[in-house]
Motif scaffolding. Structure first.
Motif, PDB file in Angstrom:
ATOM      1  N   ALA A 272      -1.625  24.042  11.746  1.00 60.56           N
ATOM      2  CA  ALA A 272      -1.787  22.806  10.980  1.00 60.56           C
ATOM      3  C   ALA A 272      -0.458  22.066  10.880  1.00 60.56           C
ATOM      4  CB  ALA A 272      -2.320  23.114   9.581  1.00 60.56           C
ATOM      5  N   ARG A 273       0.607  22.823  10.701  1.00 59.41           N
ATOM      6  CA  ARG A 273       1.933  22.206  10.613  1.00 59.41           C
ATOM      7  C   ARG A 273       2.314  21.546  11.939  1.00 59.41           C
ATOM      8  NH1 ARG A 273       4.105  26.210   8.728  1.00 59.41           N
ATOM      9  NH2 ARG A 273       4.003  25.660   6.516  1.00 59.41           N
ATOM     10  N   GLU A 274       1.960  22.179  13.050  1.00 59.94           N
ATOM     11  CA  GLU A 274       2.241  21.594  14.361  1.00 59.94           C
ATOM     12  C   GLU A 274       1.462  20.292  14.559  1.00 59.94           C
ATOM     13  OE1 GLU A 274       4.486  22.532  16.533  1.00 59.94           O
ATOM     14  OE2 GLU A 274       5.084  24.165  15.211  1.00 59.94           O
ATOM     15  N   VAL A 275       0.215  20.265  14.105  1.00 59.36           N
ATOM     16  CA  VAL A 275      -0.578  19.042  14.177  1.00 59.36           C
ATOM     17  C   VAL A 275       0.086  17.932  13.374  1.00 59.36           C
ATOM     18  CG1 VAL A 275      -2.778  17.974  13.559  1.00 59.36           C
ATOM     19  CG2 VAL A 275      -2.756  20.261  14.567  1.00 59.36           C
ATOM     20  N   MET A 276       0.517  18.290  12.147  1.00 65.27           N
ATOM     21  CA  MET A 276       1.171  17.308  11.293  1.00 65.27           C
ATOM     22  C   MET A 276       2.436  16.765  11.945  1.00 65.27           C
ATOM     23  SD  MET A 276       3.959  16.950   9.090  1.00 65.27           S
ATOM     24  CE  MET A 276       4.373  18.616   8.563  1.00 65.27           C
ATOM     25  N   ARG A 277       3.223  17.643  12.567  1.00 63.05           N
ATOM     26  CA  ARG A 277       4.465  17.209  13.212  1.00 63.05           C
ATOM     27  C   ARG A 277       4.187  16.279  14.389  1.00 63.05           C
ATOM     28  NH1 ARG A 277       7.494  23.121  13.202  1.00 63.05           N
ATOM     29  NH2 ARG A 277       8.209  23.054  11.031  1.00 63.05           N
ATOM     30  N   ALA A 278       3.149  16.601  15.150  1.00 59.47           N
ATOM     31  CA  ALA A 278       2.803  15.744  16.291  1.00 59.47           C
ATOM     32  C   ALA A 278       2.362  14.365  15.813  1.00 59.47           C
ATOM     33  CB  ALA A 278       1.708  16.400  17.131  1.00 59.47           C
ATOM     34  N   LEU A 279       1.547  14.323  14.765  1.00 59.88           N
ATOM     35  CA  LEU A 279       1.114  13.040  14.215  1.00 59.88           C
ATOM     36  C   LEU A 279       2.299  12.258  13.653  1.00 59.88           C
ATOM     37  CD1 LEU A 279      -2.135  14.161  12.339  1.00 59.88           C
ATOM     38  CD2 LEU A 279      -2.017  12.814  14.445  1.00 59.88           C
ATOM     39  N   GLU A 280       3.241  12.977  13.053  1.00 60.47           N
ATOM     40  CA  GLU A 280       4.434  12.328  12.511  1.00 60.47           C
ATOM     41  C   GLU A 280       5.267  11.707  13.628  1.00 60.47           C
ATOM     42  OE1 GLU A 280       8.283  13.352   9.630  1.00 60.47           O
ATOM     43  OE2 GLU A 280       7.089  14.981  10.486  1.00 60.47           O
ATOM     44  N   GLN A 281       5.408  12.416  14.751  1.00 59.01           N
ATOM     45  CA  GLN A 281       6.170  11.899  15.878  1.00 59.01           C
ATOM     46  C   GLN A 281       5.554  10.607  16.420  1.00 59.01           C
ATOM     47  OE1 GLN A 281       6.280  15.113  18.677  1.00 59.01           O
ATOM     48  NE2 GLN A 281       7.400  16.469  17.297  1.00 59.01           N
ATOM     49  N   LEU A 282       4.247  10.478  16.292  1.00 58.99           N
ATOM     50  CA  LEU A 282       3.547   9.290  16.777  1.00 58.99           C
ATOM     51  C   LEU A 282       3.539   8.162  15.748  1.00 58.99           C
ATOM     52  CD1 LEU A 282       0.508  11.059  18.464  1.00 58.99           C
ATOM     53  CD2 LEU A 282       2.456  10.003  19.610  1.00 58.99           C
TER      54      LEU A 282
END
Length: 232
Positions: A54-64
């Motif tokens: 879930a944290r990885e998903v959040m980080r990817a969305l943040e990068q975008l």
């Protein structure tokens, strides 16, 4: 699609990308509205994943630029003014959720940038690049006459990428994948066949020859003729 980082493993990456695609589509379509908040626990519960994933998903969305995390409120969905609209994942999601707008904005960007890049290429392209442009343009004419759509599209993208790079403007070159997504997207999402009108096809050769002749003004005009069907 933007890859996840650090703790992503080959076994979790497909799941991560699937979840990222789902959330990206929901945010960009407005299903998850700007200003809405959620937590890592919400993601874990909804998708049946660990907090690590879930944290990885959040980080990817943040990068975008789609979300911003906060210790006080959780993960907040950001408005479109914050999105990384040149990222290929965001472009793809916008194609799928608002095709007409994405086509219009990419086409306007192309029409604004490519003629100037063509004029620059006329003064800065190498002899090999000029020769390649002429060769590609002639092949495109043959493929258009044969109705070979897929092969034509591949060369069309190659042709325009070469012009942007031959401008020797690194910012134009960096925009190439995003700008030229318009060529592929218009075909993929049903706005037209990948082969344009005959005049536009032949204008590619005029453009290539103008670059070889070091005629910047003619190259700029020919570039606009190539894109006549997307003129604002």
């Amino acid at each position: 699609m933007t890859p996840a980082r650090s703790t992503t493993t080959p076994s979790t990456e497909p799941l991560l990308n699937k979840i990222l695609d789902t959330l990206g589509m929901e945010i960009i379509s407005g299903t998850i509205a700007a200003g809405r908040t959620f937590t890592l626990s919400d993601l874990s519960t909804r998708f049946g994943i660990s907090r690590t994933v879930a944290r990885e998903v959040m980080r990817a969305l943040e990068q975008l630029g789609l979300v911003v995390p906060s210790r006080r409120i959780g993960i907040k969905v950001l408005p479109s003014s914050h999105w990384n609209v040149f990222d290929q994942a965001v472009i793809d999601w916008r194609w799928r959720t608002d095709t007409d707008r994405q086509l219009r904005e990419l086409s306007e960007l192309r029409y604004s940038v490519e003629p100037i890049a063509a004029a620059l290429a006329a003064t800065k392209a190498s002899e090999d690049e000029g020769a390649s442009l002429v060769h590609i343009a002639k092949e495109m004419i043959e493929l258009a006459e044969a109705g070979a759509s897929e092969e034509f599209l591949a060369l069309d993208i190659k042709f325009h990428t070469l012009i942007l790079n031959a401008s020797r403007n690194e910012m134009f070159g960096a925009l190439a994948p995003s700008i030229l997504h318009a060529l592929e997207g218009r075909t993929r999402y049903g706005h037209r066949d990948s082969i344009p009108l005959e005049d536009s096809v032949r204008a590619h050769l005029t453009l290539a020859e103008a670059i070889v002749a070091r005629d910047g003004a003619r190259a700029e005009r020919a570039s606009r003729e190539v894109m006549a069907d997307i003129a604002p």
